[in-house]
Write a protein that holds these residues in place. Structure first.
Motif, mmCIF file in Angstrom:
data_model
loop_
_atom_site.group_PDB
_atom_site.id
_atom_site.type_symbol
_atom_site.label_atom_id
_atom_site.label_comp_id
_atom_site.label_asym_id
_atom_site.label_seq_id
_atom_site.Cartn_x
_atom_site.Cartn_y
_atom_site.Cartn_z
ATOM 1 N N LEU A 267 0.841 -1.198 0.000
ATOM 2 C CA LEU A 267 0.000 0.000 0.000
ATOM 3 C C LEU A 267 0.878 1.250 0.000
ATOM 4 O O LEU A 267 1.920 1.291 0.654
ATOM 5 N N THR A 268 0.432 2.266 -0.720
ATOM 6 C CA THR A 268 1.177 3.532 -0.779
ATOM 7 C C THR A 268 0.280 4.684 -0.363
ATOM 8 O O THR A 268 -0.930 4.506 -0.127
ATOM 9 N N GLY A 269 0.877 5.855 -0.298
ATOM 10 C CA GLY A 269 0.145 7.036 0.138
ATOM 11 C C GLY A 269 -1.093 7.320 -0.680
ATOM 12 O O GLY A 269 -2.058 7.914 -0.164
ATOM 13 N N ARG A 270 -1.116 6.892 -1.940
ATOM 14 C CA ARG A 270 -2.296 7.162 -2.766
ATOM 15 C C ARG A 270 -3.518 6.357 -2.317
ATOM 16 O O ARG A 270 -4.639 6.634 -2.729
ATOM 17 N N ASP A 271 -3.281 5.325 -1.490
ATOM 18 C CA ASP A 271 -4.393 4.526 -0.960
ATOM 19 C C ASP A 271 -5.010 5.157 0.283
ATOM 20 O O ASP A 271 -6.019 4.655 0.789
ATOM 21 N N LEU A 272 -4.383 6.235 0.767
ATOM 22 C CA LEU A 272 -4.845 6.875 2.002
ATOM 23 C C LEU A 272 -5.732 8.082 1.701
ATOM 24 O O LEU A 272 -5.547 8.768 0.693
ATOM 25 N N PRO B 142 6.875 11.325 6.863
ATOM 26 C CA PRO B 142 5.836 11.783 5.928
ATOM 27 C C PRO B 142 5.522 10.676 4.917
ATOM 28 O O PRO B 142 6.413 9.940 4.504
ATOM 29 N N ILE B 143 4.265 10.542 4.559
ATOM 30 C CA ILE B 143 3.858 9.516 3.603
ATOM 31 C C ILE B 143 3.319 10.207 2.360
ATOM 32 O O ILE B 143 2.159 10.638 2.310
ATOM 33 N N GLY B 144 4.192 10.349 1.357
ATOM 34 C CA GLY B 144 3.791 10.957 0.095
ATOM 35 C C GLY B 144 2.966 9.995 -0.736
ATOM 36 O O GLY B 144 2.809 8.814 -0.398
ATOM 37 N N THR B 145 2.476 10.499 -1.852
ATOM 38 C CA THR B 145 1.603 9.703 -2.718
ATOM 39 C C THR B 145 2.229 8.374 -3.115
ATOM 40 O O THR B 145 1.552 7.345 -3.156
ATOM 41 N N HIS B 146 3.524 8.378 -3.423
ATOM 42 C CA HIS B 146 4.189 7.166 -3.908
ATOM 43 C C HIS B 146 5.007 6.463 -2.823
ATOM 44 O O HIS B 146 5.682 5.474 -3.105
ATOM 45 N N ASP B 147 4.934 6.956 -1.595
ATOM 46 C CA ASP B 147 5.689 6.334 -0.503
ATOM 47 C C ASP B 147 4.926 5.138 0.055
ATOM 48 O O ASP B 147 3.689 5.129 0.070
ATOM 49 N N PRO B 148 5.657 4.109 0.538
ATOM 50 C CA PRO B 148 4.969 2.999 1.196
ATOM 51 C C PRO B 148 4.303 3.486 2.474
ATOM 52 O O PRO B 148 4.861 4.325 3.190
ATOM 53 N N VAL B 149 3.130 2.982 2.747
ATOM 54 C CA VAL B 149 2.419 3.372 3.972
ATOM 55 C C VAL B 149 3.164 2.859 5.194
ATOM 56 O O VAL B 149 3.404 3.603 6.154
ATOM 57 N N PHE B 150 3.568 1.593 5.145
ATOM 58 C CA PHE B 150 4.182 0.969 6.314
ATOM 59 C C PHE B 150 5.702 1.043 6.227
ATOM 60 O O PHE B 150 6.303 0.595 5.261
ATOM 61 N N ARG B 151 6.288 1.625 7.277
ATOM 62 C CA ARG B 151 7.725 1.915 7.272
ATOM 63 C C ARG B 151 8.438 1.204 8.408
ATOM 64 O O ARG B 151 7.874 0.963 9.483
ATOM 65 N N GLY B 152 9.719 0.931 8.152
ATOM 66 C CA GLY B 152 10.562 0.347 9.180
ATOM 67 C C GLY B 152 10.993 1.415 10.166
ATOM 68 O O GLY B 152 10.704 2.607 9.988
ATOM 69 N N ALA B 153 11.738 1.018 11.186
ATOM 70 C CA ALA B 153 12.142 1.939 12.248
ATOM 71 C C ALA B 153 12.956 3.112 11.721
ATOM 72 O O ALA B 153 12.926 4.202 12.281
ATOM 73 N N ALA C 131 -5.539 4.396 10.127
ATOM 74 C CA ALA C 131 -5.588 5.846 10.386
ATOM 75 C C ALA C 131 -4.816 6.186 11.662
ATOM 76 O O ALA C 131 -4.103 7.204 11.719
ATOM 77 N N ARG C 132 -4.952 5.368 12.665
ATOM 78 C CA ARG C 132 -4.239 5.600 13.937
ATOM 79 C C ARG C 132 -2.737 5.528 13.704
ATOM 80 O O ARG C 132 -1.974 6.373 14.199
ATOM 81 N N TYR C 133 -2.288 4.516 12.953
ATOM 82 C CA TYR C 133 -0.862 4.396 12.665
ATOM 83 C C TYR C 133 -0.350 5.596 11.876
ATOM 84 O O TYR C 133 0.701 6.169 12.206
ATOM 85 N N VAL C 134 -1.073 5.973 10.841
ATOM 86 C CA VAL C 134 -0.635 7.085 9.978
ATOM 87 C C VAL C 134 -0.500 8.368 10.795
ATOM 88 O O VAL C 134 0.445 9.150 10.609
ATOM 89 N N LYS C 135 -1.413 8.585 11.718
ATOM 90 C CA LYS C 135 -1.368 9.778 12.560
ATOM 91 C C LYS C 135 -0.136 9.783 13.458
ATOM 92 O O LYS C 135 0.450 10.839 13.747
ATOM 93 N N MET C 136 0.302 8.587 13.888
ATOM 94 C CA MET C 136 1.435 8.475 14.808
ATOM 95 C C MET C 136 2.779 8.333 14.102
ATOM 96 O O MET C 136 3.834 8.571 14.709
ATOM 97 N N ALA C 137 2.764 7.933 12.823
ATOM 98 C CA ALA C 137 4.010 7.662 12.107
ATOM 99 C C ALA C 137 4.897 8.907 12.061
ATOM 100 O O ALA C 137 4.424 10.009 11.755
ATOM 101 N N PRO C 138 6.211 8.756 12.353
ATOM 102 C CA PRO C 138 7.117 9.907 12.378
ATOM 103 C C PRO C 138 7.645 10.300 11.000
ATOM 104 O O PRO C 138 8.415 11.248 10.892
#
Length: 307
Positions: free
Chosen positions: A169-174, A212-223, A203-210
């Motif tokens: 999933l990428t930012g365009r799915d959000l 930025p999640i751009g349109t083409h960035d993966p939603v789920f990120r490593g540490a 939505a909770r994860y995206v709000k807490m993620a440190p």
């Protein structure tokens, strides 16, 4: 490994792999496995005939040669399931090669795969699935990581996604809507309903993620901000199952099994579940759900117009 294989045969192999990638959307891991399996086969035939295996010799493989290869695999301790996979790769290559080169490949295509007992998936109970989601959410070393892990596993159980699909999933799915457009195995597209719990977890994860999640960035990120790897999801799920005392079969993929099984147990239609999972074959879906024959007959009697 390619010693004794003609450049022509090697080129044919790579062209076949390229066609598998282009026409069937085979993943890099799948292509590497196919390449290794076919090269192993050609290497055996090279030793078997004590001569380089170009396209000519490969087109003259006999039934006896195929039996010798299968006996060789057994002698090497190759499990029946693995031997069947290798034979499937070789058959696929020969089907393509024989059409391209115009030779008869019946001796290869007619070879029988060794029998093996298919392992039925073991889904978790609904309570165990929810406990896994809660536990992975609590064990993250940072709050946002716990939220991330809970969101991923919720997508596996709540939407029946494969790990690769969730991590793709990428930012365009959000933000997630009521449905997700998923491109699955072989480039096959399907539409998957998204339950409120999955939307809320993401939505909770995206709000807490440190990050930025751009349109083409993966939603789920490593540490460190890179794309989250599947092995990390497997690792946190393993830690959760040990904490909960669940069996080793309680894997991320088991969450997808559980999604299908619980839908069918609740009276869901097998065909609809097939579409949700992105399976090409209904028999695959039936095995996937791991629901006993008695329950399947109840579904049949309820749904069949002549029942």
């Amino acid at each position: 490994m390619t010693l004794g294989i003609s450049a022509q045969a090697r080129d044919a192999l790579e062209n076949w792999l390229a066609s598998m990638a282009a026409l069937k959307g085979a993943s890099e891991n799948t292509l590497n496995a196919y390449r290794a399996d076919v090269l192993d086969f050609i290497a055996f035939m090279t030793n078997h005939y004590a001569e380089a295996q170009g396209l000519g010799p490969l087109s003259r493989i006999t039934v006896s040669d195929m039996r010798s290869w299968m006996a060789h695999l057994r002698g090497q301790g190759v499990a029946p399931r693995s031997a069947a996979r290798k034979l499937s790769a070789v058959k696929s290559f020969y089907r393509w090669l024989s059409e391209r080169e115009g030779f008869e490949a019946t001796s290869v295509l007619a070879a029988r795969a060794p029998r093996f007992q298919k392992k039925l998936p073991r889904p978790l109970s609904a309570d165990a699935a929810r406990a896994v989601i809660d536990t992975v959410g609590e064990q993250g070393r940072a709050d946002w990581i716990g939220a991330r892990d809970a969101a991923v596993v919720t997508l596996l159980y709540g939407c029946g996604l494969r790990i690769s699909e969730a991590l793709g999933l990428t930012g365009r799915d959000l933000p997630l809507g009521d449905v997700l457009r998923i491109i699955g195995k072989g480039g096959k597209e399907r539409i998957v309903p998204v339950i409120p719990a999955a939307r809320e977890a993401v939505a909770r994860y995206v709000k807490m993620a440190p990050f930025p999640i751009g349109t083409h960035d993966p939603v789920f990120r490593g540490a460190r901000g890179g794309p989250l790897q599947a092995r990390m999801v497997q690792k946190v799920t393993a830690a959760a199952r040990m904490q909960l005392g669940l069996p080793s079969t309680a894997t991320p993929h088991a969450m997808r099994h559980s999604f299908a099984t619980h839908l069918l147990e609740a009276g869901g239609d097998l065909r609809a579940i097939q579409e949700l999972l992105g399976h090409s074959s209904l028999s695959t879906t039936q095995a996937y759900t791991a629901v006993d024959t008695v329950h399947l007959m109840k579904v049949y009697e309820k749904a069949h117009p002549k029942a």
